[in-house]
Design a protein around this motif. Sequence first.
Motif, mmCIF file in Angstrom:
data_model
loop_
_atom_site.group_PDB
_atom_site.id
_atom_site.type_symbol
_atom_site.label_atom_id
_atom_site.label_comp_id
_atom_site.label_asym_id
_atom_site.label_seq_id
_atom_site.Cartn_x
_atom_site.Cartn_y
_atom_site.Cartn_z
ATOM 1 N N VAL A 180 0.617 -1.026 -0.170
ATOM 2 C CA VAL A 180 0.020 0.163 -0.268
ATOM 3 C C VAL A 180 1.130 1.108 -0.215
ATOM 4 O O VAL A 180 1.914 1.237 1.002
ATOM 5 N N ARG A 181 0.656 2.326 -1.062
ATOM 6 C CA ARG A 181 1.625 3.053 -1.244
ATOM 7 C C ARG A 181 0.542 4.615 -1.149
ATOM 8 O O ARG A 181 -0.851 4.712 -2.012
ATOM 9 N N VAL A 182 1.256 5.609 -0.731
ATOM 10 C CA VAL A 182 0.318 6.613 -0.116
ATOM 11 C C VAL A 182 1.470 7.755 -1.660
ATOM 12 O O VAL A 182 2.269 7.470 -1.726
ATOM 13 N N GLY A 183 0.222 8.190 -2.293
ATOM 14 C CA GLY A 183 0.246 9.060 -3.407
ATOM 15 C C GLY A 183 -0.226 9.740 -4.119
ATOM 16 O O GLY A 183 -2.072 9.355 -3.925
ATOM 17 N N PHE A 184 0.162 10.553 -4.811
ATOM 18 C CA PHE A 184 -0.833 11.980 -5.806
ATOM 19 C C PHE A 184 -0.170 11.981 -6.494
ATOM 20 O O PHE A 184 0.567 11.776 -7.252
ATOM 21 N N SER A 185 -1.116 12.662 -7.987
ATOM 22 C CA SER A 185 -0.747 12.623 -9.450
ATOM 23 C C SER A 185 0.064 13.936 -8.838
ATOM 24 O O SER A 185 0.082 14.760 -8.019
ATOM 25 N N GLU A 241 -5.410 15.059 -6.044
ATOM 26 C CA GLU A 241 -6.415 14.162 -5.537
ATOM 27 C C GLU A 241 -5.948 14.665 -3.240
ATOM 28 O O GLU A 241 -6.743 14.365 -2.628
ATOM 29 N N CYS A 242 -5.294 15.541 -3.698
ATOM 30 C CA CYS A 242 -4.439 15.788 -2.243
ATOM 31 C C CYS A 242 -5.340 16.426 -1.523
ATOM 32 O O CYS A 242 -5.485 18.019 -2.053
ATOM 33 N N PRO A 243 -6.058 16.659 -0.137
ATOM 34 C CA PRO A 243 -6.828 17.626 0.437
ATOM 35 C C PRO A 243 -6.373 18.743 0.626
ATOM 36 O O PRO A 243 -5.321 18.245 2.355
ATOM 37 N N PRO A 244 -6.203 19.370 0.338
ATOM 38 C CA PRO A 244 -5.991 20.920 0.772
ATOM 39 C C PRO A 244 -6.166 21.342 2.345
ATOM 40 O O PRO A 244 -4.602 22.023 2.700
ATOM 41 N N ARG A 253 2.254 18.677 -1.037
ATOM 42 C CA ARG A 253 2.780 19.045 -1.931
ATOM 43 C C ARG A 253 3.470 20.699 -2.451
ATOM 44 O O ARG A 253 4.562 20.648 -2.860
ATOM 45 N N LYS A 254 3.261 21.456 -0.721
ATOM 46 C CA LYS A 254 4.663 22.021 -0.507
ATOM 47 C C LYS A 254 6.459 22.033 -1.079
ATOM 48 O O LYS A 254 6.826 22.168 -0.744
ATOM 49 N N VAL A 296 -2.758 1.851 -4.215
ATOM 50 C CA VAL A 296 -2.522 3.417 -4.224
ATOM 51 C C VAL A 296 -3.254 4.004 -3.677
ATOM 52 O O VAL A 296 -4.362 3.911 -3.699
ATOM 53 N N LYS A 297 -3.498 4.350 -2.397
ATOM 54 C CA LYS A 297 -4.135 5.783 -1.730
ATOM 55 C C LYS A 297 -3.871 6.863 -1.688
ATOM 56 O O LYS A 297 -2.445 7.493 -1.433
ATOM 57 N N HIS A 298 -4.671 7.552 -1.433
ATOM 58 C CA HIS A 298 -5.078 8.943 -0.883
ATOM 59 C C HIS A 298 -5.232 9.042 -0.285
ATOM 60 O O HIS A 298 -4.929 10.792 0.602
ATOM 61 N N ARG A 299 -5.642 8.691 0.995
ATOM 62 C CA ARG A 299 -6.566 9.728 2.050
ATOM 63 C C ARG A 299 -5.455 8.473 3.443
ATOM 64 O O ARG A 299 -4.542 7.705 2.932
ATOM 65 N N VAL A 300 -5.039 8.527 4.775
ATOM 66 C CA VAL A 300 -4.410 7.815 5.653
ATOM 67 C C VAL A 300 -4.934 6.027 5.533
ATOM 68 O O VAL A 300 -4.385 4.617 5.455
#
Length: 193
Positions: free
Chosen positions: A57-62, A67-70, A79-80, A107-111
Amino acid sequence: MTSSIYLVLDMENDLVHADGPNGKAAYGEQVRGRRILENTRAALDKARAANVPVGFVRVGFSPDYRECPPDSPIFSGARKNGIFKLGSWGTEVHPDLGQQPGDFDIVKHRVSPFYSTSLEAILRARGIRRIYCSGISTNAVVQATVREGHDRDYEIVVLEDCCCALSAEEHDGAIQGLRRFCRLTTSQDVVFE
């Protein structure tokens, strides 16, 4: 007979590699001090020898972090700092863990690895009822996996010596909180079945 899977959670370069952004910080100290990579590799070898499927399981974003919650306290720095970018070295599984082409890649975009991922479909298609898991961090993805897995009626087994948090205190607190929802074992004692 209960079918099982071993889920290795967020053991990606951005978090656990010595050359990654967290490798020289608190996570890196815990990973090295607790021998997380070595213990996880030993557990993976045991799981493979027992023909238990493995999922990373990997956390990742485009690259544009769509998909990243600001406003998320845990992800707002991604992002920063330019981390967790899919397709980059940082989101690859640490090379010492020996990922294989037949392993599941979730691939996940949350915890939580259950939220908006392929995990539930994989578990159902394979008739899996038992989830062995470990990873980083104990008080985020491991805790989310245990609690959500428990509430979805999976039997959960945590490999405690393959997990860590930003500090020993955070790890110990998380493990204490999880005892009611899972079985605890170690990479040495685990019997994959």
